[in-house]
Design an enzyme around this catalytic site. Structure first.
Site, PDB file in Angstrom:
ATOM      1  N   LYS A 168       0.838  -1.204   0.000  1.00 35.19           N
ATOM      2  CA  LYS A 168       0.000   0.000   0.000  1.00 35.19           C
ATOM      3  C   LYS A 168       0.877   1.260   0.000  1.00 35.19           C
ATOM      4  CE  LYS A 168      -3.844  -2.341   2.376  1.00 35.19           C
ATOM      5  NZ  LYS A 168      -4.823  -2.268   3.504  1.00 35.19           N
ATOM      6  N   TYR A 191     -12.322  -2.501  -3.499  1.00 39.52           N
ATOM      7  CA  TYR A 191     -12.852  -2.519  -2.132  1.00 39.52           C
ATOM      8  C   TYR A 191     -14.380  -2.492  -2.098  1.00 39.52           C
ATOM      9  CZ  TYR A 191      -8.256  -1.961   0.130  1.00 39.52           C
ATOM     10  OH  TYR A 191      -6.971  -2.151   0.601  1.00 39.52           O
ATOM     11  N   GLU A 197      -9.372  -9.969  -8.082  1.00 39.48           N
ATOM     12  CA  GLU A 197      -8.431  -8.858  -7.915  1.00 39.48           C
ATOM     13  C   GLU A 197      -7.311  -8.915  -8.959  1.00 39.48           C
ATOM     14  OE1 GLU A 197      -7.489  -9.200  -3.727  1.00 39.48           O
ATOM     15  OE2 GLU A 197      -9.529  -8.575  -3.174  1.00 39.48           O
ATOM     16  N   ASN A 228      -1.853  -0.126   7.166  1.00 40.96           N
ATOM     17  CA  ASN A 228      -1.359  -1.457   7.536  1.00 40.96           C
ATOM     18  C   ASN A 228      -0.488  -2.106   6.463  1.00 40.96           C
ATOM     19  OD1 ASN A 228      -3.350  -2.173   5.783  1.00 40.96           O
ATOM     20  ND2 ASN A 228      -4.623  -3.271   7.261  1.00 40.96           N
ATOM     21  N   HIS A 263      -1.773  -5.348   1.369  1.00 43.68           N
ATOM     22  CA  HIS A 263      -3.055  -6.033   1.143  1.00 43.68           C
ATOM     23  C   HIS A 263      -2.800  -7.453   0.658  1.00 43.68           C
ATOM     24  CE1 HIS A 263      -6.951  -7.118  -0.619  1.00 43.68           C
ATOM     25  NE2 HIS A 263      -6.259  -7.519  -1.668  1.00 43.68           N
TER      26      HIS A 263
HETATM   27  P1  RTP Z   1      -6.785  -6.072   3.114  1.00 43.73           P
HETATM   28  O1  RTP Z   1      -8.090  -6.327   2.404  1.00 43.73           O
HETATM   29  O2  RTP Z   1      -6.263  -4.666   2.925  1.00 43.73           O
HETATM   30  O3  RTP Z   1      -5.750  -7.122   2.848  1.00 43.73           O
HETATM   31  O4  RTP Z   1      -7.044  -6.173   4.673  1.00 43.73           O
HETATM   32  P2  RTP Z   1      -7.886  -7.255   5.446  1.00 43.73           P
HETATM   33  O5  RTP Z   1      -8.461  -8.260   4.503  1.00 43.73           O
HETATM   34  O6  RTP Z   1      -7.017  -7.741   6.545  1.00 43.73           O
HETATM   35  O7  RTP Z   1      -9.022  -6.363   6.057  1.00 43.73           O
HETATM   36  P3  RTP Z   1     -10.433  -5.935   5.436  1.00 43.73           P
HETATM   37  O8  RTP Z   1     -11.490  -6.262   6.411  1.00 43.73           O
HETATM   38  O9  RTP Z   1     -10.577  -6.457   4.033  1.00 43.73           O
HETATM   39  O10 RTP Z   1     -10.299  -4.354   5.389  1.00 43.73           O
HETATM   40  C1  RTP Z   1      -9.703  -3.721   4.280  1.00 43.73           C
HETATM   41  C2  RTP Z   1      -8.865  -2.572   4.761  1.00 43.73           C
HETATM   42  O11 RTP Z   1      -9.725  -1.565   5.287  1.00 43.73           O
HETATM   43  C3  RTP Z   1      -9.042  -0.883   6.330  1.00 43.73           C
HETATM   44  N1  RTP Z   1      -9.839  -0.963   7.528  1.00 43.73           N
HETATM   45  N2  RTP Z   1     -10.016   0.052   8.302  1.00 43.73           N
HETATM   46  N3  RTP Z   1     -10.890   1.781  10.362  1.00 43.73           N
HETATM   47  C4  RTP Z   1     -11.225   0.499  10.402  1.00 43.73           C
HETATM   48  O12 RTP Z   1     -11.859   0.029  11.304  1.00 43.73           O
HETATM   49  C5  RTP Z   1     -10.782  -0.357   9.308  1.00 43.73           C
HETATM   50  N4  RTP Z   1     -11.072  -1.643   9.156  1.00 43.73           N
HETATM   51  C6  RTP Z   1     -10.459  -2.022   8.011  1.00 43.73           C
HETATM   52  C7  RTP Z   1      -7.703  -1.553   6.523  1.00 43.73           C
HETATM   53  O13 RTP Z   1      -6.721  -0.828   5.792  1.00 43.73           O
HETATM   54  C8  RTP Z   1      -7.905  -2.909   5.905  1.00 43.73           C
HETATM   55  O14 RTP Z   1      -6.696  -3.458   5.456  1.00 43.73           O
HETATM   56 MG    MG Z   2      -9.567  -7.729   2.788  1.00 44.26          MG
END
Ligand code: RTP
Ligand code: MG
Length: 134
Positions: free
Chosen positions: A9, A49, A126, A112, A115
């Site tokens: 990212k 997203y 994707e 973070n 991704h």
């Molecule tokens: P990613 O898709 O980026 O690999 O991350 P992930 O699966 O671990 O998490 P996901 O639930 O898909 O969330 C996507 C991205 O959204 C941001 N996020 N912010 N502020 C918040 O509570 C929150 N929750 C998620 C994070 O950047 C997350 O990686």
């Molecule tokens: Mg995710």
């Protein structure tokens, strides 16, 4: 053999972590199939997203992912999706174990570092969005 989509990212790119992150996937044994520097358009970010469209953080997430260059990759190997997610660590770096990318390099959920696709179906979707359907 499975494929997954991984993206450094804008925070990780800006901090010069691309090489370190590639190295961790290579050491695990996954094989790099595609990689490129790019800037994500708003349209691509919203499609990537789309599952989070209704979440309160959606606008900030799109702003962030479009804010600067990223490094997009395809990695191949057995259980590539699960293995990549375990190298990356939990979504919130505060919960991610030391030794994972987010555990070692992140502090807060909004930045973070990296991704990784969450299922083989998401991975193919994707990869299609970022690299075309080849
Ligand atoms: P990613 O898709 O980026 O690999 O991350 P992930 O699966 O671990 O998490 P996901 O639930 O898909 O969330 C996507 C991205 O959204 C941001 N996020 N912010 N502020 C918040 O509570 C929150 N929750 C998620 C994070 O950047 C997350 O990686
Ligand atoms: Mg995710």
């Amino acid at each position: 053999m499975e494929r997954t989509f991984v993206m450094v990212k804008p925070d990780g790119f800006k901090r010069g972590l691309v090489g370190e992150i590639i190295s961790r996937f290579e050491r695990k044994g996954l094989v790099l199939a595609e990689g490129k520097v790019m800037t994500v358009s708003r349209e691509l970010a919203e499609r990537h997203y789309s599952e989070h469209r209704e979440k309160p953080f959606f606008g900030e997430l799109v702003d962030f992912i479009t804010s600067g260059p990223v490094f997009a990759m395809v990695w191949e190997g057995p259980d590539a999706v699960k293995n990549a997610r375990s190298i990356i660590g939990k979504t919130n770096p505060a919960d991610a174990a030391p030794g994972t990318i987010r555990g070692d390099f992140g502090l807060v959920v909004d930045y973070n570092v990296v991704h990784g696709s969450d299922s083989p179906e998401s991975a193919e979707r994707e990869i299609g969005l970022f690299f075309g359907n080849n």
